[in-house]
Scaffold this motif. Structure first.
Motif, PDB file in Angstrom:
ATOM      1  N   LYS A 104       0.815  -1.214   0.000  1.00 17.97           N
ATOM      2  CA  LYS A 104       0.000   0.000   0.000  1.00 17.97           C
ATOM      3  C   LYS A 104       0.851   1.268   0.000  1.00 17.97           C
ATOM      4  CE  LYS A 104      -4.409  -1.389   1.932  1.00 17.97           C
ATOM      5  NZ  LYS A 104      -5.397  -1.056   2.948  1.00 17.97           N
ATOM      6  N   ASP A 105       2.125   1.139   0.352  1.00 12.44           N
ATOM      7  CA  ASP A 105       3.009   2.302   0.371  1.00 12.44           C
ATOM      8  C   ASP A 105       3.574   2.637  -1.008  1.00 12.44           C
ATOM      9  OD1 ASP A 105       2.600   2.646   3.059  1.00 12.44           O
ATOM     10  OD2 ASP A 105       4.455   1.641   3.666  1.00 12.44           O
ATOM     11  N   ILE A 106       3.430   1.746  -1.969  1.00 13.12           N
ATOM     12  CA  ILE A 106       4.009   1.966  -3.298  1.00 13.12           C
ATOM     13  C   ILE A 106       3.506   3.248  -3.965  1.00 13.12           C
ATOM     14  CG2 ILE A 106       4.201   1.026  -5.640  1.00 13.12           C
ATOM     15  CD1 ILE A 106       4.448  -1.763  -4.335  1.00 13.12           C
ATOM     16  N   PRO A 107       2.203   3.582  -3.889  1.00 11.93           N
ATOM     17  CA  PRO A 107       1.761   4.813  -4.564  1.00 11.93           C
ATOM     18  C   PRO A 107       2.451   6.090  -4.084  1.00 11.93           C
ATOM     19  CG  PRO A 107      -0.129   3.468  -3.973  1.00 11.93           C
ATOM     20  CD  PRO A 107       1.084   2.835  -3.338  1.00 11.93           C
ATOM     21  N   PHE A 108       3.035   6.054  -2.904  1.00 11.44           N
ATOM     22  CA  PHE A 108       3.720   7.230  -2.375  1.00 11.44           C
ATOM     23  C   PHE A 108       5.064   7.477  -3.065  1.00 11.44           C
ATOM     24  CE2 PHE A 108       0.752   6.081   0.953  1.00 11.44           C
ATOM     25  CZ  PHE A 108       0.188   7.307   1.258  1.00 11.44           C
ATOM     26  N   PHE A 109       5.426   6.605  -4.015  1.00 11.57           N
ATOM     27  CA  PHE A 109       6.667   6.824  -4.758  1.00 11.57           C
ATOM     28  C   PHE A 109       6.617   8.169  -5.482  1.00 11.57           C
ATOM     29  CE2 PHE A 109       4.309   5.326  -8.420  1.00 11.57           C
ATOM     30  CZ  PHE A 109       4.895   5.963  -9.504  1.00 11.57           C
TER      31      PHE A 109
ATOM     32  N   ILE B  12      -3.109  10.795  -1.973  1.00  7.02           N
ATOM     33  CA  ILE B  12      -2.731   9.377  -1.994  1.00  7.02           C
ATOM     34  C   ILE B  12      -3.081   8.727  -0.664  1.00  7.02           C
ATOM     35  CG2 ILE B  12      -0.806   7.750  -2.217  1.00  7.02           C
ATOM     36  CD1 ILE B  12       0.592   9.949  -3.958  1.00  7.02           C
ATOM     37  N   GLY B  13      -2.753   9.416   0.438  1.00  9.57           N
ATOM     38  CA  GLY B  13      -3.067   8.899   1.767  1.00  9.57           C
ATOM     39  C   GLY B  13      -4.560   8.730   2.009  1.00  9.57           C
ATOM     40  N   ILE B  14      -5.341   9.638   1.466  1.00  9.95           N
ATOM     41  CA  ILE B  14      -6.802   9.518   1.603  1.00  9.95           C
ATOM     42  C   ILE B  14      -7.294   8.316   0.808  1.00  9.95           C
ATOM     43  CG2 ILE B  14      -8.990  10.624   0.994  1.00  9.95           C
ATOM     44  CD1 ILE B  14      -7.587  13.329   1.685  1.00  9.95           C
TER      45      ILE B  14
ATOM     46  N   LYS C  92     -13.421  16.024  13.491  1.00 10.23           N
ATOM     47  CA  LYS C  92     -14.520  16.146  14.458  1.00 10.23           C
ATOM     48  C   LYS C  92     -15.003  17.586  14.603  1.00 10.23           C
ATOM     49  CE  LYS C  92     -14.797  11.874  15.969  1.00 10.23           C
ATOM     50  NZ  LYS C  92     -15.903  11.040  15.599  1.00 10.23           N
ATOM     51  N   VAL C  93     -14.106  18.564  14.409  1.00  8.59           N
ATOM     52  CA  VAL C  93     -14.515  19.961  14.530  1.00  8.59           C
ATOM     53  C   VAL C  93     -15.039  20.519  13.207  1.00  8.59           C
ATOM     54  CG1 VAL C  93     -13.038  20.435  16.519  1.00  8.59           C
ATOM     55  CG2 VAL C  93     -12.176  20.914  14.215  1.00  8.59           C
ATOM     56  N   GLY C  94     -15.175  19.655  12.184  1.00 10.99           N
ATOM     57  CA  GLY C  94     -15.867  20.073  10.978  1.00 10.99           C
ATOM     58  C   GLY C  94     -15.044  20.272   9.722  1.00 10.99           C
ATOM     59  N   ASN C  95     -13.759  19.973   9.750  1.00  6.29           N
ATOM     60  CA  ASN C  95     -12.951  20.123   8.543  1.00  6.29           C
ATOM     61  C   ASN C  95     -13.125  18.921   7.611  1.00  6.29           C
ATOM     62  OD1 ASN C  95     -11.313  22.632   9.026  1.00  6.29           O
ATOM     63  ND2 ASN C  95     -10.841  21.489  10.889  1.00  6.29           N
ATOM     64  N   SER C  96     -12.870  19.162   6.336  1.00  2.00           N
ATOM     65  CA  SER C  96     -12.951  18.072   5.355  1.00  2.00           C
ATOM     66  C   SER C  96     -11.819  17.081   5.590  1.00  2.00           C
ATOM     67  CB  SER C  96     -12.844  18.635   3.936  1.00  2.00           C
ATOM     68  OG  SER C  96     -11.522  19.103   3.694  1.00  2.00           O
ATOM     69  N   ILE C  97     -11.948  15.916   4.999  1.00  2.00           N
ATOM     70  CA  ILE C  97     -10.904  14.894   5.138  1.00  2.00           C
ATOM     71  C   ILE C  97      -9.587  15.398   4.547  1.00  2.00           C
ATOM     72  CG2 ILE C  97     -11.542  13.664   3.019  1.00  2.00           C
ATOM     73  CD1 ILE C  97     -10.803  11.036   4.498  1.00  2.00           C
ATOM     74  N   PHE C  98      -9.638  16.134   3.421  1.00  2.61           N
ATOM     75  CA  PHE C  98      -8.408  16.636   2.817  1.00  2.61           C
ATOM     76  C   PHE C  98      -7.727  17.642   3.736  1.00  2.61           C
ATOM     77  CE2 PHE C  98      -5.780  19.560   0.454  1.00  2.61           C
ATOM     78  CZ  PHE C  98      -4.987  18.701  -0.288  1.00  2.61           C
ATOM     79  N   ILE C  99      -8.476  18.635   4.216  1.00  4.44           N
ATOM     80  CA  ILE C  99      -7.896  19.666   5.088  1.00  4.44           C
ATOM     81  C   ILE C  99      -7.352  19.028   6.364  1.00  4.44           C
ATOM     82  CG2 ILE C  99      -8.422  21.700   6.514  1.00  4.44           C
ATOM     83  CD1 ILE C  99      -8.202  22.318   3.532  1.00  4.44           C
ATOM     84  N   SER C 100      -8.109  18.124   6.962  1.00  2.77           N
ATOM     85  CA  SER C 100      -7.668  17.464   8.193  1.00  2.77           C
ATOM     86  C   SER C 100      -6.385  16.685   7.972  1.00  2.77           C
ATOM     87  CB  SER C 100      -8.759  16.524   8.709  1.00  2.77           C
ATOM     88  OG  SER C 100      -9.941  17.238   8.977  1.00  2.77           O
ATOM     89  N   SER C 101      -6.337  15.935   6.896  1.00  5.59           N
ATOM     90  CA  SER C 101      -5.152  15.131   6.595  1.00  5.59           C
ATOM     91  C   SER C 101      -3.964  16.010   6.223  1.00  5.59           C
ATOM     92  CB  SER C 101      -5.474  14.154   5.459  1.00  5.59           C
ATOM     93  OG  SER C 101      -4.394  13.306   5.204  1.00  5.59           O
ATOM     94  N   PHE C 102      -4.212  17.047   5.415  1.00  5.09           N
ATOM     95  CA  PHE C 102      -3.132  17.940   4.990  1.00  5.09           C
ATOM     96  C   PHE C 102      -2.504  18.662   6.176  1.00  5.09           C
ATOM     97  CE2 PHE C 102      -1.565  22.101   3.627  1.00  5.09           C
ATOM     98  CZ  PHE C 102      -0.633  21.718   2.675  1.00  5.09           C
ATOM     99  N   ILE C 103      -3.309  19.217   7.055  1.00  3.73           N
ATOM    100  CA  ILE C 103      -2.786  19.952   8.214  1.00  3.73           C
ATOM    101  C   ILE C 103      -1.988  19.015   9.119  1.00  3.73           C
ATOM    102  CG2 ILE C 103      -3.420  21.166  10.346  1.00  3.73           C
ATOM    103  CD1 ILE C 103      -5.694  22.489   8.705  1.00  3.73           C
ATOM    104  N   ALA C 104      -2.499  17.814   9.337  1.00  2.00           N
ATOM    105  CA  ALA C 104      -1.774  16.849  10.170  1.00  2.00           C
ATOM    106  C   ALA C 104      -0.419  16.510   9.549  1.00  2.00           C
ATOM    107  CB  ALA C 104      -2.610  15.587  10.362  1.00  2.00           C
TER     108      ALA C 104
END
Length: 144
Positions: free
Chosen positions: A26-31, A73-75, A95-107
């Motif tokens: 599953k890590d291959i796409p991160f190439f 890719i992570g999503i 949980k505080v209302g951000n989209s999955i992209f924004i939440s993942s990107f900020i993290a």
């Protein structure tokens, strides 16, 4: 960085593909992220003297570019989770209302600042400590 963008992209791609085959497919796409890192660092090293300031600026650039490429890719592969401590931030941001992209990107970007800047400064420091006969004068003279 030392041999240029083509070599950097190839090493990045092959590293992800080989470790993906050995450990987790599953890590291959991160190439794609590793290819981008190789290209960016390679082009910067060709264009500018790789001194401390260049290392820090390169790290800052990678801190933003890598999550921009890696977040979708992570999503797709892991639904935004990374299996690290940043998952707590990701879950809270959702949980505080951000989209999955924004939440993942900020993290991801928060951990990338330390990782990418630190890596670039470490490479600069290693290159700086190399004996002169092993450095490329064009890239590392006077700018160290």
């Amino acid at each position: 960085m030392y041999f240029g963008p083509g070599y950097g992209a190839a090493v990045g791609a092959l590293s992800n593909i080989i470790t993906g085959i050995i450990f987790n497919p599953k890590d291959i796409p991160f190439f794609i992220v590793s290819v981008a890192v190789g290209l960016i660092v390679g082009f910067i090293a060709k264009k500018f003297k790789f001194n401390l300031v260049t290392a820090i600026v390169t790290g800052l650039l990678l801190s933003v570019v890598c999550p921009l490429i890696g977040t979708p890719i992570g999503i797709w592969v892991y639904e935004g989770l990374t299996g690290t401590g940043t998952d707590f931030l990701f879950i809270w941001l959702q949980k505080v209302g951000n989209s999955i992209f924004i939440s993942s990107f900020i993290a991801k970007i928060t951990s990338n600042f330390l990782d990418k800047i630190g890596s670039c400064v470490l490479v600069w420091s290693l290159i700086k400590s190399m004996p002169r006969q092993f450095t490329k004068d064009k890239l590392f003279s006077e700018g160290l």
